[in-house]
Design a protein around this motif. Sequence first.
Motif, PDB file in Angstrom:
ATOM      1  N   UNK A 121       0.853  -1.189   0.000  1.00  0.00           N
ATOM      2  CA  UNK A 121       0.000   0.000   0.000  1.00  0.00           C
ATOM      3  C   UNK A 121       0.888   1.238   0.000  1.00  0.00           C
ATOM      4  N   UNK A 122       0.344   2.338  -0.474  1.00  0.00           N
ATOM      5  CA  UNK A 122       1.040   3.624  -0.461  1.00  0.00           C
ATOM      6  C   UNK A 122       0.366   4.534   0.557  1.00  0.00           C
ATOM      7  N   UNK A 123       1.133   5.069   1.466  1.00  0.00           N
ATOM      8  CA  UNK A 123       0.582   5.983   2.465  1.00  0.00           C
ATOM      9  C   UNK A 123       0.406   7.363   1.852  1.00  0.00           C
ATOM     10  N   UNK A 124      -0.783   7.952   2.046  1.00  0.00           N
ATOM     11  CA  UNK A 124      -1.049   9.280   1.486  1.00  0.00           C
ATOM     12  C   UNK A 124      -0.100  10.339   2.032  1.00  0.00           C
ATOM     13  N   UNK A 125       0.337  10.188   3.301  1.00  0.00           N
ATOM     14  CA  UNK A 125       1.204  11.213   3.873  1.00  0.00           C
ATOM     15  C   UNK A 125       2.543  11.275   3.143  1.00  0.00           C
ATOM     16  N   UNK A 126       3.001  10.140   2.577  1.00  0.00           N
ATOM     17  CA  UNK A 126       4.261  10.140   1.832  1.00  0.00           C
ATOM     18  C   UNK A 126       4.096  10.742   0.439  1.00  0.00           C
ATOM     19  N   UNK A 127       2.871  10.824  -0.019  1.00  0.00           N
ATOM     20  CA  UNK A 127       2.591  11.450  -1.320  1.00  0.00           C
ATOM     21  C   UNK A 127       2.162  12.899  -1.147  1.00  0.00           C
ATOM     22  N   UNK A 128       2.078  13.326   0.110  1.00  0.00           N
ATOM     23  CA  UNK A 128       1.690  14.701   0.402  1.00  0.00           C
ATOM     24  C   UNK A 128       2.795  15.453   1.086  1.00  0.00           C
ATOM     25  N   UNK A 129       2.494  16.007   2.264  1.00  0.00           N
ATOM     26  CA  UNK A 129       3.437  16.893   2.935  1.00  0.00           C
ATOM     27  C   UNK A 129       4.734  16.199   3.324  1.00  0.00           C
ATOM     28  N   UNK A 130       4.645  14.988   3.848  1.00  0.00           N
ATOM     29  CA  UNK A 130       5.839  14.329   4.375  1.00  0.00           C
ATOM     30  C   UNK A 130       6.835  13.964   3.286  1.00  0.00           C
ATOM     31  N   UNK A 131       6.368  13.753   2.081  1.00  0.00           N
ATOM     32  CA  UNK A 131       7.266  13.370   0.994  1.00  0.00           C
ATOM     33  C   UNK A 131       7.675  14.494   0.083  1.00  0.00           C
ATOM     34  N   UNK A 132       7.287  15.735   0.419  1.00  0.00           N
ATOM     35  CA  UNK A 132       7.495  16.843  -0.505  1.00  0.00           C
ATOM     36  C   UNK A 132       8.967  17.084  -0.824  1.00  0.00           C
ATOM     37  N   UNK A 133       9.811  17.169   0.191  1.00  0.00           N
ATOM     38  CA  UNK A 133      11.207  17.516  -0.064  1.00  0.00           C
ATOM     39  C   UNK A 133      11.945  16.382  -0.770  1.00  0.00           C
ATOM     40  N   UNK A 134      11.710  15.145  -0.373  1.00  0.00           N
ATOM     41  CA  UNK A 134      12.320  14.025  -1.092  1.00  0.00           C
ATOM     42  C   UNK A 134      11.841  14.019  -2.539  1.00  0.00           C
ATOM     43  N   UNK A 135      10.562  14.297  -2.744  1.00  0.00           N
ATOM     44  CA  UNK A 135      10.029  14.338  -4.099  1.00  0.00           C
ATOM     45  C   UNK A 135      10.729  15.369  -4.962  1.00  0.00           C
ATOM     46  N   UNK A 136      10.935  16.569  -4.420  1.00  0.00           N
ATOM     47  CA  UNK A 136      11.593  17.617  -5.190  1.00  0.00           C
ATOM     48  C   UNK A 136      13.046  17.253  -5.497  1.00  0.00           C
ATOM     49  N   UNK A 137      13.758  16.759  -4.489  1.00  0.00           N
ATOM     50  CA  UNK A 137      15.160  16.382  -4.687  1.00  0.00           C
ATOM     51  C   UNK A 137      15.279  15.262  -5.723  1.00  0.00           C
TER      52      UNK A 137
END
Length: 422
Positions: free
Chosen positions: A127-143
Amino acid sequence: MNKFLDAISEKLLPLANVLGSNKYLSVLRDAFMLAFPVTMFGSIIVVISNLPFFSDSLKKTLASLLGNGQAATMSIMTIFVVFGIGYYLSKTYDVEGVFGGAVALSSFLILTPFYTTTESGKMVTEVLSLERLGAKGMFLGMITAFIAAELYSRISNKGWQIKMPDSVPPAVAKSFAALIPGTLTLTLFLLLNAALTGLFKVNLHDLIYQVIQAPLVGLGSSIGATLIAIFFIQLLWFFGLHGQILVNSVMDPIWNTLNLENIEAYKAGEQVPHIISKSFMETFTVGLGGSGMTLAVVLIMAFVLKKQMYKDVGRLALGAGIFNVNEPVIFGLPIVMNATILIPWVLSPIVVTLLNYFVMSLGIVPAPTGVSVPWTVPVFFSGMLATNSILGGLLQIVDMLIVGCIWYPFLLVLDRQADYEL
């Protein structure tokens, strides 16, 4: 005074030119704008589902019926930002942007744990946690998106591609051209994830969040950092540079992350954790007549000052100012390079922001919920929408009165100067 302003201008202009022309900051800004329409839709759903005069039972019913509208937009904002960075950065290298966006998104998902832990401590896999696709994952996503798109584009431009004959349809040829660069890029991220999870038993999501994102978000949510950002916005505008774009290109990742954390808490029925956020900056700075909160200034010029030249500028700028577009007064008064009004131009947003932070920290006025309100929504209405309370709109009215009081003596000086010149 002129020598002092010239000295500041000489120092600021090179920095502003660097920020304004920086490829990566421009890509980041465009990526957030790509996410804007869907996050705006999610915000509307949150507002409709949580109107203050609805009963709790009705709110729960609406949340169950309409909740996917928010979950599929604001809750996964990182996905849109990641794809946007990959798309726009690839375009700067003249590489097919869609494939760059897809590779960036896939690279981010490779680094994302496909499991979550329930409240009882049980681990649920696949499963994919929504928090990792939202605020919590934002900086890793950008990098991740910047690195993946950079690698993909550079490999593509080296010519490491499968070339298809001209008779092959363009869509098929582009897919084969992206095969080798995409495979190499994704392989690197897969090996990185395997090394971290296999050897060190960690994932980059938690590592980046703890080491980079949490400290930066903590700094960006402070009133001190916010006032410094506002000071530079005003100062850059004074020299004719778009301070909002230049400063926001640096601060938006932090403010947007704070916004997402707020909306997630608000949706869960918890207290909003941050006062400073993107919604706060849009509603209680720009939302008072544009950069510098100039709607009160326009009203004074149009209906209080005596000289016809200022009355004309004020009345011409009033229509746009109601919708927070204030270039007519910035360049028509003018505010740019006008030493007489430098003090109120810089001081009033700082004073008002301090007041707003103070009353929200005391709980007198609720902090913005994280709902994205278009910056063109007129004063009072934007405050109500952002805070889900009429108190937010009333605070904006108080803000305007304070701005007017700070500006009034300086505008009188301008009025008398015009009389002297005539």
